[in-house]
Design an enzyme around this catalytic site. Structure first.
Site, mmCIF file in Angstrom:
data_model
loop_
_atom_site.group_PDB
_atom_site.id
_atom_site.type_symbol
_atom_site.label_atom_id
_atom_site.label_comp_id
_atom_site.label_asym_id
_atom_site.label_seq_id
_atom_site.Cartn_x
_atom_site.Cartn_y
_atom_site.Cartn_z
ATOM 1 N N HIS A 57 0.855 -1.139 -0.035
ATOM 2 C CA HIS A 57 -0.042 -0.093 0.073
ATOM 3 C C HIS A 57 0.884 1.413 0.024
ATOM 4 O O HIS A 57 1.922 1.263 0.329
ATOM 5 C CB HIS A 57 -0.836 0.057 1.259
ATOM 6 C CG HIS A 57 -0.287 -0.065 2.402
ATOM 7 N ND1 HIS A 57 0.434 1.027 2.966
ATOM 8 C CD2 HIS A 57 -0.085 -0.990 3.403
ATOM 9 C CE1 HIS A 57 1.130 0.516 4.135
ATOM 10 N NE2 HIS A 57 0.706 -0.561 4.271
ATOM 11 N N ASP A 75 4.013 -4.417 3.622
ATOM 12 C CA ASP A 75 5.384 -4.773 3.912
ATOM 13 C C ASP A 75 5.700 -6.139 4.543
ATOM 14 O O ASP A 75 6.648 -6.687 4.227
ATOM 15 C CB ASP A 75 6.194 -3.658 4.997
ATOM 16 C CG ASP A 75 5.481 -3.494 6.105
ATOM 17 O OD1 ASP A 75 4.479 -3.830 6.329
ATOM 18 O OD2 ASP A 75 5.916 -2.402 6.807
#
Length: 405
Positions: free
Chosen positions: A40, A315
């Site tokens: 994102h 992540d």
């Protein structure tokens, strides 16, 4: 004179198109399928560093640019209503200084994903006409974790990729929290929780990390009893920097150490040398990626026109994927980072190849003889970690004596 320039210009333009066309035709590899895992965009921090200069996370930072808006809906994997979102509910239970919630995609983050979409457009629509220039649901599959920032990131990428041109509503598919495979699922996999859960806490107590943390807490003036770790510090630090918000002066000298120690912590948590840890983190996701490839090659898919799979993730998805592929560069993936898998077929031999890139850079996977990795080599490299769903869930429930592994 103007006519001559115009004529010369069009001749030059024609030769440019001809050379580009020839360049495409000259490649022995024909693109067949694209799969993109992307983080994102920039967001509000998950937590603020306690007892330090407060940043104002005001609602104006979350305004959606008009060019990122598309007509979309969020569903479950079967196209039914969106499942409950406990992770998002948890964010909404807290409030940051300034009035926004933790973990929300910002205007900056929306633009980052739009830009990634534009980059993909250039590559797969303009430079090589592979995708239809407007959104076509037969060609494109979009799946996101059931969290607002990843859903909005997917929307912004699609807006950039297809320039807001679409036929019908864009569906973004999500799964219920306990079944989620797009990140290491501690709540849905008991064995993963048993093997790795405690390592989150333990990573801050490793001697070198603990010593550095003590120094930084003192420099920041944070009460030693406050819970603080390098991942939290990094998260707040990077969020502030990205949005031009003030950073505690003491942090400026420690920036590279914070980055390094956050990565050291994540390596301790996932412990990539332990195959089963990474298997449980990315096994079902790798299985999905390989299945998509196999279905495309065998023609067994119910969607034969599908050309692009988009997965909007985190992540904490990308890092174990990079570790398992043997290409982790020991740097925290930036906002909007992407791992892209391209499936090719050789025009003469009909053999299949996979090419992996990370943030636009081609990667040579260990175990692959070339960047264009022969499919059997690629499958062998990923097979070490790939887990079919049944095997994954059987492992997840086998929590008895695995702590000794």
């Amino acid at each position: 004179m103007w006519a001559r320039v115009g004529l010369m210009g069009s001749v030059a333009l024609g030769s440019l198109f001809w050379s580009q066309k020839n360049k495409t035709e000259a490649s022995p590899y024909e693109l067949k399928l694209i799969q993109v895992l992307f983080r994102h965009g920039a967001r509000t921090p998950l937590k603020s560093i306690p007892d330090v200069l407060e940043a104002q996370w005001v609602p104006e930072l979350l305004a959606a640019p008009a060019h990122t808006e598309i007509d979309y809906k969020v569903t479950d994997l079967q196209g039914g209503p969106r499942p409950p979102a406990p992770v998002e509910d948890n964010y909404r239970a807290k409030e940051l200084t300034g009035g926004t919630y933790p973990g929300q995609l910002t205007t900056v983050g929306m633009q980052q994903l739009y830009d990634l979409g534009v980059r993909l457009r250039k590559k797969y629509i303009q430079d090589e006409p592979f995708l239809t220039p407007s959104f076509n649901p037969k060609e494109v599959y979009i799946r996101s974790t059931n969290i607002v920032r990843t859903i909005e990131s997917a929307k912004c990428l699609v807006a950039g990729l297809f320039q807001q041109e679409q036929t019908g509503v864009v569906s973004i598919l999500t799964d219920k929290a306990e079944k989620e495979i797009l990140y290491p699922n501690y709540h849905g996999c008991k064995l993963l929780q048993q093997l790795i859960g405690h390592r989150w806490v333990g990573s801050s107590t490793l001697p070198d990390i603990a010593a550095d943390l003590q120094i930084i807490q003192k420099a920041l003036g944070v009460d030693p009893h406050q819970h603080l770790d390098f991942i939290l510090i990094r998260d707040d630090m990077v969020a502030r920097e990205t949005h031009g918000l003030p950073l505690p002066k003491a942090l400026e000298n420690w920036r590279s150490l914070v980055e390094q120690r956050a990565v050291d912590m994540i390596c301790h948590i996932y412990e990539p040398s332990r195959r089963q840890h990474l298997q449980l983190c990315v096994g079902p996701l790798f299985n999905t990626l390989l299945t998509n490839i196999e279905d495309k090659i065998q023609g067994t898919t119910s969607k034969p026109d599908r050309k692009l799979f988009l997965y909007s993730v985190h992540d904490t998805t990308l890092m174990p994927c990079l570790m398992a592929m043997g290409i982790f560069d020991m740097k925290w993936p930036p906002y909007a980072a992407d791992i892209t898998l391209e499936l090719y077929q050789h025009r003469q031999t009909n053999q299949h190849y996979v090419k992996v890139s990370y943030i636009g850079q081609d990667q040579k996977i260990p175990g692959c003889s070339d960047v264009y990795c022969p499919l059997h080599e690629f499958k062998k490299a990923l097979a070490v970690y790939s887990l079919p769903d049944e095997r994954y869930y059987a492992l997840c429930d086998s929590v008895d004596d695995h702590s000794k592994l």
